[in-house]
Design an enzyme around this catalytic site. Structure first.
Site, short mmCIF file in Angstrom:
data_model
loop_
_atom_site.label_atom_id
_atom_site.label_comp_id
_atom_site.label_asym_id
_atom_site.label_seq_id
_atom_site.Cartn_x
_atom_site.Cartn_y
_atom_site.Cartn_z
N ARG A 157 16.64 -15.56 3.45
CA ARG A 157 15.89 -15.15 4.95
C ARG A 157 14.98 -13.93 4.62
O ARG A 157 15.51 -12.92 4.64
CB ARG A 157 17.00 -15.02 5.78
CG ARG A 157 16.30 -14.81 7.28
CD ARG A 157 17.20 -14.80 8.20
NE ARG A 157 16.50 -14.44 9.65
CZ ARG A 157 16.35 -13.27 10.19
NH1 ARG A 157 16.11 -12.27 9.42
NH2 ARG A 157 15.57 -13.20 11.30
N LYS A 174 15.35 -4.50 5.26
CA LYS A 174 16.25 -3.94 5.90
C LYS A 174 16.17 -2.33 5.28
O LYS A 174 15.62 -1.74 4.30
CB LYS A 174 17.57 -4.34 5.60
CG LYS A 174 17.61 -5.86 6.74
CD LYS A 174 18.74 -6.34 6.75
CE LYS A 174 18.53 -7.66 7.76
NZ LYS A 174 19.82 -8.36 7.83
N1 LIG Z 1 21.41 -14.95 9.22
C1 LIG Z 1 20.99 -13.89 9.69
N2 LIG Z 1 20.00 -13.77 10.83
C2 LIG Z 1 19.33 -12.40 11.02
N3 LIG Z 1 18.75 -12.32 12.04
C3 LIG Z 1 18.06 -11.24 12.33
C4 LIG Z 1 18.21 -10.32 11.30
C5 LIG Z 1 17.65 -8.69 11.61
O1 LIG Z 1 16.29 -8.85 12.03
P1 LIG Z 1 14.98 -9.43 11.56
O2 LIG Z 1 14.70 -10.62 12.07
O3 LIG Z 1 13.91 -8.67 11.57
O4 LIG Z 1 15.23 -9.60 10.05
N4 LIG Z 1 18.98 -10.18 10.25
C6 LIG Z 1 19.66 -11.44 10.05
C7 LIG Z 1 20.67 -11.70 8.96
O5 LIG Z 1 20.84 -10.80 8.07
N5 LIG Z 1 21.01 -12.74 8.70
#
Ligand SMILES: Nc1nc2ncc(COP(=O)(O)O)nc2c(=O)[nH]1
Length: 277
Positions: A253, A213
């Site tokens: 994640r 991020k």
């Molecule tokens: N639960 C959860 N889901 C997410 N999905 C997408 C992104 C941002 O985009 P990315 O898919 O490129 O990481 N961040 C989150 C997060 O911080 N938490």
């Protein structure tokens, strides 16, 4: 579904043209399936399949486009025995993804974007990741105003939990997530990291998702202020993931699964040292 005997690593699979760190790399079916299979082999317990970029400022797509992107991938990965979550805030897309073989709903809106989501999750009896959110990608950075970001995020997540329970979702199906980077400035993300244990007092498993991020890019910026490129934030992602697990996160994640699994294996072999809270 989620074996809590070891920290849960969720692998990110964005089937989108514009996600912030891997947009377009897995937009076609074969590439997406190959990457999902590889992350599972590398130790990811879930592959999180998303069809719409949620990065700040991203354009939204309609439900049909989102579903058309992810359903073929989910079907193929399910056929290969790869467990998945679906990263969507749309109830209709979540329902179709569960039907196609996903077993967890990962909802960045925590149920706020689509009031039908709770019903879909309650009926499916599947785990629901409720992330802290204050609005869609276009506006969310304007909404990053907090009195005390950790206390405010905690209070707002408590409301998301109460709404989910009221809608018939079982307590043991709920996972919460502070939503790093969503309506959060860099300092807010670091506060949520440093005071992570305060989120645990809500009594639910907390997912930590800092992977690549922008606040990590800012931390590692060049002397001229240029942020570290997204593909060069792996070490920072691994470090913050291990710290979060040591502080009590049930899982992380990430995009870089193998590196994260390796680092968490070291943490487990070292006796799972805990950060003093
Ligand atoms: N639960 C959860 N889901 C997410 N999905 C997408 C992104 C941002 O985009 P990315 O898919 O490129 O990481 N961040 C989150 C997060 O911080 N938490």
């Amino acid at each position: 579904m989620l074996h809590r005997s070891r920290p849960v690593v969720i692998g990110v699979l964005n089937v989108t043209p514009d996600s912030f760190s891997d947009g377009g790399r897995y937009a076609d079916l074969d590439a997406a399936v190959r990457h999902g299979v590889q992350m599972h082999r590398d130790g990811a317990q879930l592959i999180d399949v998303g069809g719409e970029s949620t990065r700040p400022g991203a354009d939204r797509v309609d439900a049909e486009t989102e579903a058309a992107r992810i359903l073929p991938v989910i079907r193929e990965l399910a056929a290969r025995g790869v467990p998945m979550s679906v990263d969507t805030y749309r109830a209709s897309v979540a329902a179709a993804a569960l039907e196609a073989g996903a077993t967890v709903v990962n909802d960045v809106s925590g149920g706020l974007a689509d009031h039908d989501m709770a019903k879909v999750v309650a009926e499916a009896g599947c785990p629901w990741i409720l992330m802290h959110w204050r609005g869609h990608a276009k506006r969310m950075q304007e909404l990053a105003r907090y009195t005390d970001v950790v206390a405010d995020v905690k209070a707002e997540l408590a409301q998301r939990i109460a709404d989910a329970l009221a809608a018939g979702v079982a307590a043991d199906r709920i996972v919460i997530d502070p939503g790093l980077g969503f309506a959060k400035r860099a300092g807010d993300n670091w506060q949520l990291t440093a005071r992570f244990p305060e989120l645990l007092s809500l009594g639910y498993p907390v997912l930590f998702a800092a992977s690549r991020k922008s606040y990590l890019g800012a931390l590692l910026a060049a002397p001229d202020g240029t942020p570290r490129p997204t593909g060069e934030r792996t070490a920072a992602t691994v470090a913050t993931s291990v710290l979060a697990v040591a502080a009590g996160a049930f899982g992380v994640r990430v995009h870089d699964v193998r590196e994260t699994v390796d680092a968490l294996a070291v943490w487990v072999a070292s006796g799972r040292p805990r950060l003093a809270t």
